[in-house]
Design an enzyme around this catalytic site. Structure first.
Site, PDB file in Angstrom:
ATOM      1  N   ARG A 125     -64.888  28.799  16.928  1.00 13.54           N
ATOM      2  CA  ARG A 125     -65.206  27.821  17.972  1.00 13.54           C
ATOM      3  C   ARG A 125     -63.975  27.120  18.550  1.00 13.54           C
ATOM      4  O   ARG A 125     -64.073  26.043  19.142  1.00 13.54           O
ATOM      5  CB  ARG A 125     -66.227  26.790  17.468  1.00 13.54           C
ATOM      6  CG  ARG A 125     -67.516  27.448  16.992  1.00 13.54           C
ATOM      7  CD  ARG A 125     -68.649  26.490  16.844  1.00 13.54           C
ATOM      8  NE  ARG A 125     -69.823  27.172  16.315  1.00 13.54           N
ATOM      9  CZ  ARG A 125     -70.701  27.888  17.019  1.00 13.54           C
ATOM     10  NH1 ARG A 125     -70.518  28.012  18.324  1.00 13.54           N
ATOM     11  NH2 ARG A 125     -71.733  28.475  16.455  1.00 13.54           N
ATOM     12  N   LEU A 126     -62.842  27.750  18.405  1.00  9.12           N
ATOM     13  CA  LEU A 126     -61.614  27.235  19.031  1.00  9.12           C
ATOM     14  C   LEU A 126     -61.472  27.908  20.398  1.00  9.12           C
ATOM     15  O   LEU A 126     -60.541  28.669  20.653  1.00  9.12           O
ATOM     16  CB  LEU A 126     -60.403  27.497  18.130  1.00  9.12           C
ATOM     17  CG  LEU A 126     -60.481  26.842  16.744  1.00  9.12           C
ATOM     18  CD1 LEU A 126     -59.266  27.207  15.900  1.00  9.12           C
ATOM     19  CD2 LEU A 126     -60.588  25.324  16.889  1.00  9.12           C
TER      20      LEU A 126
END
Length: 212
Positions: free
Chosen positions: A189-190
């Site tokens: 989720r970066l």
């Protein structure tokens, strides 16, 4: 979105966008890739508007044209979205291409397209869709499916095999963006988020990276 995608997309860099110089070039590239990857309606986009009371509305529409002038879609001006856009003069769009793990958000000012543009697009539609533009009182209560079918039959008979003119209430809108954000899924989720903004149409774009 998965925290660890099997085949994550290539990471975006600030240089990717600087070289492109215009977000419309990036969008055109992404849309072309989506047209080859999405199973259904790669031009589908969520259209967000606001009503007179300040409550938001969102629905799916289809993009019909995108270039440096803006994003174009067509609708019934007497529909809820048509009336809200005509009143507020602004809207937002969101494209989500699940197969590519990408999305694009757009915010800006909206104006009607020219009659010539609307006529040209309307003439390109299938005959049944042109009849539908006359038959549907879009967004208003419908007592039954049969009532809609009666309207379709009425206008089918009215126009016969001749030309079907464009209804005055049916046309297009062009959203001229003041902000365009490109989002791309990344592991854990970066995600990559890069946003283009400008104060007025025709201004040079500012570019910035955002935290995911």
């Amino acid at each position: 979105m998965s925290d660890t995608p099997d085949n994550p997309p290539k990471a975006l860099t600030k240089d990717d966008f600087t070289v492109a110089s215009e977000p419309f070039l990036v969008f055109a590239e992404w849309l072309a890739e989506a047209e080859g990857a999405e199973v259904n309606d790669p031009t589908a986009m969520a259209l967000a508007t606001v009503d007179a009371g300040g409550m938001p509305n969102v629905r799916m529409v289809l993009l019909k044209q995108a270039d440096e002038e803006g994003f174009v879609f067509y609708t019934n001006f007497e529909s809820q979205k048509g009336e809200e856009i005509l009143s507020a003069g602004k809207a937002a769009l969101c494209f989500h291409w699940k197969s590519l793990r990408r999305s694009v958000r757009v915010r800006g000012l909206v104006t009607p397209v020219s009659d010539a543009e609307a006529d040209a697009y309307y003439a390109s539609r299938p005959r049944g869709s042109r009849i539908g533009a006359w038959a549907s009182k879009q967004s208003r209560p419908l007592e039954s499916r049969f009532a809609l079918e009666k309207q379709v039959a009425k206008y089918t008979a009215k126009f016969g095999i001749g030309d079907i003119p464009r209804p005055a209430h049916w046309s297009g809108f062009r959203l001229v963006p003041l902000a365009i954000e490109f989002w791309q899924d990344r592991p854990f989720r970066l995600h990559d988020r890069i946003r283009f903004t400008r104060d007025h149409a025709g201004d040079a774009w500012r570019t910035e990276r955002l935290y995911p």
